[in-house]
Design a protein around this motif. Structure first.
Motif, mmCIF file in Angstrom:
data_model
loop_
_atom_site.group_PDB
_atom_site.id
_atom_site.type_symbol
_atom_site.label_atom_id
_atom_site.label_comp_id
_atom_site.label_asym_id
_atom_site.label_seq_id
_atom_site.Cartn_x
_atom_site.Cartn_y
_atom_site.Cartn_z
ATOM 1 N N THR A 141 -38.398 5.556 -24.413
ATOM 2 C CA THR A 141 -39.087 5.407 -25.687
ATOM 3 C C THR A 141 -40.452 6.071 -25.600
ATOM 4 N N ARG A 142 -41.066 6.268 -26.735
ATOM 5 C CA ARG A 142 -42.446 6.743 -26.783
ATOM 6 C C ARG A 142 -43.314 5.515 -27.007
ATOM 7 N N PHE A 143 -44.213 5.232 -26.073
ATOM 8 C CA PHE A 143 -44.979 3.994 -26.144
ATOM 9 C C PHE A 143 -46.353 4.202 -25.529
ATOM 10 N N SER A 144 -47.343 3.601 -26.150
ATOM 11 C CA SER A 144 -48.705 3.635 -25.625
ATOM 12 C C SER A 144 -49.281 2.223 -25.685
ATOM 13 N N LYS A 154 -56.828 -4.098 -15.379
ATOM 14 C CA LYS A 154 -57.596 -4.303 -16.609
ATOM 15 C C LYS A 154 -58.251 -2.989 -16.993
ATOM 16 N N SER A 155 -57.960 -2.520 -18.189
ATOM 17 C CA SER A 155 -58.515 -1.247 -18.663
ATOM 18 C C SER A 155 -59.284 -1.466 -19.956
ATOM 19 N N LEU A 156 -60.481 -0.912 -20.012
ATOM 20 C CA LEU A 156 -61.275 -0.916 -21.234
ATOM 21 C C LEU A 156 -61.205 0.486 -21.836
ATOM 22 N N TYR A 157 -60.618 0.588 -23.025
ATOM 23 C CA TYR A 157 -60.450 1.881 -23.688
ATOM 24 C C TYR A 157 -61.609 2.150 -24.646
ATOM 25 N N PHE A 158 -61.989 3.408 -24.711
ATOM 26 C CA PHE A 158 -63.052 3.857 -25.597
ATOM 27 C C PHE A 158 -62.454 4.711 -26.714
ATOM 28 N N ASP A 159 -63.124 4.705 -27.871
ATOM 29 C CA ASP A 159 -62.703 5.573 -28.980
ATOM 30 C C ASP A 159 -63.895 5.764 -29.900
ATOM 31 N N ASN A 160 -63.789 6.741 -30.815
ATOM 32 C CA ASN A 160 -64.887 6.930 -31.761
ATOM 33 C C ASN A 160 -64.729 5.957 -32.928
ATOM 34 N N ASN A 161 -65.659 6.003 -33.875
ATOM 35 C CA ASN A 161 -65.658 4.996 -34.945
ATOM 36 C C ASN A 161 -64.534 5.184 -35.951
ATOM 37 N N LYS A 162 -63.749 6.252 -35.798
ATOM 38 C CA LYS A 162 -62.580 6.462 -36.654
ATOM 39 C C LYS A 162 -61.265 6.169 -35.923
ATOM 40 N N ASN A 163 -61.381 5.683 -34.704
ATOM 41 C CA ASN A 163 -60.185 5.466 -33.869
ATOM 42 C C ASN A 163 -59.333 6.743 -33.773
ATOM 43 N N GLN A 164 -60.005 7.887 -33.595
ATOM 44 C CA GLN A 164 -59.314 9.162 -33.641
ATOM 45 C C GLN A 164 -58.359 9.366 -32.458
ATOM 46 N N MET A 165 -58.702 8.847 -31.284
ATOM 47 C CA MET A 165 -57.778 8.976 -30.158
ATOM 48 C C MET A 165 -56.478 8.227 -30.439
ATOM 49 N N TYR A 166 -56.615 7.067 -31.046
ATOM 50 C CA TYR A 166 -55.443 6.294 -31.457
ATOM 51 C C TYR A 166 -54.599 7.103 -32.446
ATOM 52 N N LYS A 167 -55.240 7.656 -33.471
ATOM 53 C CA LYS A 167 -54.517 8.392 -34.508
ATOM 54 C C LYS A 167 -53.841 9.636 -33.933
ATOM 55 N N ASP A 168 -54.539 10.359 -33.052
ATOM 56 C CA ASP A 168 -53.952 11.561 -32.451
ATOM 57 C C ASP A 168 -52.749 11.205 -31.586
ATOM 58 N N SER A 169 -52.836 10.078 -30.887
ATOM 59 C CA SER A 169 -51.713 9.650 -30.056
ATOM 60 C C SER A 169 -50.519 9.269 -30.913
ATOM 61 N N ILE A 170 -50.747 8.555 -31.999
ATOM 62 C CA ILE A 170 -49.668 8.155 -32.907
ATOM 63 C C ILE A 170 -48.975 9.390 -33.480
ATOM 64 N N GLU A 171 -49.767 10.407 -33.825
ATOM 65 C CA GLU A 171 -49.221 11.605 -34.460
ATOM 66 C C GLU A 171 -48.719 12.637 -33.449
ATOM 67 N N GLY A 172 -49.005 12.415 -32.164
ATOM 68 C CA GLY A 172 -48.540 13.342 -31.138
ATOM 69 C C GLY A 172 -49.282 14.663 -31.125
ATOM 70 N N ILE A 173 -50.520 14.658 -31.580
ATOM 71 C CA ILE A 173 -51.324 15.885 -31.653
ATOM 72 C C ILE A 173 -51.777 16.314 -30.260
ATOM 73 N N THR A 174 -51.735 17.611 -29.993
ATOM 74 C CA THR A 174 -52.304 18.154 -28.755
ATOM 75 C C THR A 174 -53.296 19.258 -29.111
ATOM 76 N N PRO A 175 -54.377 19.375 -28.326
ATOM 77 C CA PRO A 175 -54.727 18.508 -27.197
ATOM 78 C C PRO A 175 -55.271 17.168 -27.680
ATOM 79 N N ARG A 176 -55.060 16.141 -26.865
ATOM 80 C CA ARG A 176 -55.600 14.813 -27.143
ATOM 81 C C ARG A 176 -55.914 14.156 -25.807
#
Length: 199
Positions: free
Chosen positions: A182-185, A38-60
């Motif tokens: 595949t690429r999956f998160s 069971k994992s509880l994920y954290f993110d900022n109020n813009k879901n920026q970690m989610y967006k960076d992961s979707i876009e493949g941005i580094t560093p993330r």
């Protein structure tokens, strides 16, 4: 700091039978008992970690607290999965239940993403195998839950991860593993299902 290579394979639950047949044909060794994660994920109020992961941005990075609910004495681990131009690596430290409750209340201040609060839970069953220096994990019965509600969202597929040292040629894995990568998160899928009602 040790970098590692990870490859992910996304398959329906029927494909897991073929996967296990393949692993056993290669004399795969079971290295841990299956357990629930069971994992509880954290993110900022813009879901920026989610967006960076979707876009493949580094560093993330992804920030989570992981626990193993089926264990008699539940322990909590604060983890950061970091993707940089040099490679991927994970930082992990054990925290106590009091620390975990505090993180739920006040969040985590990150130097890249700012104030990050609890966002979504990801829960699944994991099996562990090894062939030589390569590790294989099989994640089934994947579920997602928004931190602020009790609604469970189901994932009807399974995830296989291959993990190896960054010093080995990743082509070795691809040539010897007859399944489509595949690429999956799981975190991104959780946000998609919980926030955007898609996937």
């Amino acid at each position: 700091m040790s970098y590692r290579i990870e490859q992910k394979y996304f398959m329906d639950n029927y494909g897991i039978l073929d996967l296990k047949k393949f692993l056993f044909s290669k004399s795969a060794e079971k290295i841990f008992n299956a357990r629930k994660i069971k994992s509880l994920y954290f993110d900022n109020n813009k879901n920026q970690m989610y967006k960076d992961s979707i876009e493949g941005i580094t560093p993330r990075k992804k920030i989570r607290v992981r626990s193993y609910p089926s264990e008699k004495n539940i322990k909590f681990y604060l983890e950061m999965k970091i993707a940089s131009v040099e490679g991927r690596f994970k930082k992990r430290q054990q925290i106590n239940e009091k620390n975990f409750i505090q993180l739920n209340e006040i969040g985590i201040l990150d130097n890249q993403y700012g104030q990050c609060m609890p966002n979504v839970y990801v829960m699944y069953n994991r099996e562990y195998f090894k062939i030589g220096p390569d590790r294989f994990t099989i994640d089934t019965d994947i579920q997602y839950q928004l931190y602020s509600d009790n609604v469970i969202r189901e994932e009807f597929n399974s995830i296989i991860e291959l993990k190896t040292s960054n010093f080995r040629n990743v082509d070795h894995l691809s040539k010897n593993f007859p399944f489509q990568k595949t690429r999956f998160s799981k975190y991104c899928n959780a946000v998609d299902k919980c926030f955007y009602k898609r996937v």
